[in-house]
Design a protein around this motif. Structure first.
Motif, PDB file in Angstrom:
ATOM      1  N   MET A 172      32.657 -22.241  41.933  1.00 44.56           N
ATOM      2  CA  MET A 172      32.828 -21.759  40.416  1.00 44.56           C
ATOM      3  C   MET A 172      34.536 -21.133  40.486  1.00 44.56           C
ATOM      4  SD  MET A 172      30.116 -22.924  39.389  1.00 44.56           S
ATOM      5  CE  MET A 172      30.639 -22.185  37.810  1.00 44.56           C
ATOM      6  N   VAL A 173      35.030 -21.522  39.407  1.00 42.78           N
ATOM      7  CA  VAL A 173      36.368 -20.882  39.261  1.00 42.78           C
ATOM      8  C   VAL A 173      36.380 -19.862  37.955  1.00 42.78           C
ATOM      9  CG1 VAL A 173      38.880 -21.377  38.763  1.00 42.78           C
ATOM     10  CG2 VAL A 173      37.611 -22.627  40.190  1.00 42.78           C
ATOM     11  N   VAL A 174      36.515 -18.630  38.256  1.00 42.16           N
ATOM     12  CA  VAL A 174      36.625 -17.790  36.982  1.00 42.16           C
ATOM     13  C   VAL A 174      37.906 -17.003  36.617  1.00 42.16           C
ATOM     14  CG1 VAL A 174      35.440 -15.579  36.284  1.00 42.16           C
ATOM     15  CG2 VAL A 174      34.237 -16.885  37.762  1.00 42.16           C
ATOM     16  N   VAL A 175      38.264 -17.754  35.376  1.00 42.03           N
ATOM     17  CA  VAL A 175      39.367 -17.098  34.858  1.00 42.03           C
ATOM     18  C   VAL A 175      39.340 -15.991  33.950  1.00 42.03           C
ATOM     19  CG1 VAL A 175      41.683 -17.584  33.708  1.00 42.03           C
ATOM     20  CG2 VAL A 175      40.581 -19.559  35.121  1.00 42.03           C
ATOM     21  N   ASP A 176      39.661 -14.925  34.358  1.00 45.98           N
ATOM     22  CA  ASP A 176      39.619 -13.563  33.672  1.00 45.98           C
ATOM     23  C   ASP A 176      40.598 -13.271  32.757  1.00 45.98           C
ATOM     24  OD1 ASP A 176      39.217 -10.749  32.925  1.00 45.98           O
ATOM     25  OD2 ASP A 176      38.633  -9.835  34.534  1.00 45.98           O
ATOM     26  N   GLU A 177      40.401 -13.435  31.209  1.00 49.10           N
ATOM     27  CA  GLU A 177      41.285 -13.295  30.196  1.00 49.10           C
ATOM     28  C   GLU A 177      41.055 -11.988  29.487  1.00 49.10           C
ATOM     29  OE1 GLU A 177      42.761 -18.191  29.677  1.00 49.10           O
ATOM     30  OE2 GLU A 177      41.568 -17.072  27.936  1.00 49.10           O
TER      31      GLU A 177
END
Length: 366
Positions: free
Chosen positions: A192-197
């Protein structure tokens, strides 16, 4: 008195310090990246009415899946990001983005798994990773706090983590990632790739959101919060957008009825008044850009910021500068790289107080 040493605490938790920014009673609190503009009287009334509407049902459990709230969040994201086509099945919410991150790690991390991030970044990423029993890997950001796509790919290929954390805009530096860097990681990440925005609403107009990549990447998760731009830090509402299967995975680890009826009602009311709550974002962007220009004119180094805070330095003794500001009633954050400090962007009055205090503090340090 019984101490931690007397308790059968997990070995990997011994010696740790709990997370937390200083909470001090000062005239100017600029250390936790809050939106400085409180709800209007009209919105306060609407929030009170929303709580009253659910108060008579508090003997019953709330909607376990927060479907109506998720529908509202999907509508907001579709309006915020041209090209987004989200439904409630692709949105999930929890008590602050930290619980969202915790659920992700419970579902996709754990013993025998690893998560990778590029520090300096949000300090809760490695903390929640460790608490979940997941191994943390720090791959480091570039010297300018950016992230070279080639180097990021090399780190992912070397370590093969189950979860990759990317933060854009990044906390504490404020720097944003180009979509090319995120796409490069997505092409090689095995998990998984989590982009924290969390600070996405403050980004400059030319800075895109990773939400535009969701349709092409089913293992991408984009996390957001209502704590910052929405000025709802006290509500504790974080959320994510992802493929429906990701939401299904999080249902396996979420606590029953994790979002109270009051939280859901307040969050939905805030979304309904989103135009008002987000009305201060443009003013905060201008204050941020003016602050960056002023700090640079004072001869300080400043990281480019797409957030509602600014990282500046460098100082031989940042604690001395931090204390000098505190002595003048201005609380900022001693966080990030050792020689740097972070200040949240506040109202014009708060920024004027910060400038005056920092001018005096810098004179003292000469």
């Amino acid at each position: 008195m019984t101490s931690l040493d007397d308790l059968p605490l997990r070995d990997d938790l011994r010696g740790r310090e709990p997370y937390g920014a200083p909470q001090l009673d000062v005239p100017y609190a600029l250390n936790t990246n809050e939106n400085p503009y409180p709800p209007s009287e009209r919105l306060v009334k609407a929030l009170g009415e929303a709580v009253m509407d659910v108060a008579g049902t508090l003997n019953r459990y709330p909607d376990r899946d927060a479907v109506a709230l998720r529908e509202d969040l999907a509508a907001f994201l579709n309006g915020d990001t041209p090209g987004a086509d989200l439904t409630s099945a692709r949105v999930w919410a929890a008590n602050g983005s930290n619980e969202v991150l915790q659920q992700i790690l419970l579902a996709f991390g754990g013993a025998g798994h690893a998560a990778l991030g590029f520090e300096p970044s949000y300090s809760m990423h490695p903390i929640i990773t460790g608490v979940s029993g997941t191994r943390w890997i720090d791959a480091h950001r570039d010297e300018d706090f950016g992230l070279d796509p080639g180097r990021a790919v090399a780190a992912v290929e070397e370590h093969r983590p189950d979860i990759v954390f990317l933060t854009s805009p990044n906390n504490p530096t404020g720097t944003a990632l180009p979509l090319e860097a995120i796409e490069a990681v997505l092409r090689v990440a095995p998990g998984m790739v989590v982009v924290d925005e969390a600070y996405a609403e403050f980004r400059r107009t030319e800075t895109p959101s990773a939400l535009t990549l969701l349709d092409a990447h089913p293992r991408l998760i984009v996390t957001r919060t209502m704590s910052k731009a929405f000025a709802m830090a006290g509500t504790r509402l974080g959320y994510l957008a992802a493929a429906p299967a990701v939401v299904d995975a999080l249902l396996l680890v979420r606590l029953p009825y994790h979002l109270s009826a009051v939280t859901q009602a307040v969050a939905r009311t805030a979304l309904a008044h989103g135009e008002e709550l987000l009305g201060g974002v443009e003013a905060l962007r201008r204050e941020r850009d003016d602050l960056v220009a002023w700090l640079r004119a004072e001869g300080l180094r400043v990281a480019d910021s797409d957030a509602n805070f600014v990282l500046f330095g460098t100082f031989d003794d940042r604690r001395k500068v931090w204390e000098a500001l505190l002595d003048r009633g201005v609380l900022i954050r001693e966080v990030g790289p050792p020689a740097w400090l972070r200040v949240s962007v506040g109202t014009p009055e708060e920024m004027a107080a910060f400038r005056a205090a920092l001018t005096e503090a810098l004179k003292e340090s000469l």
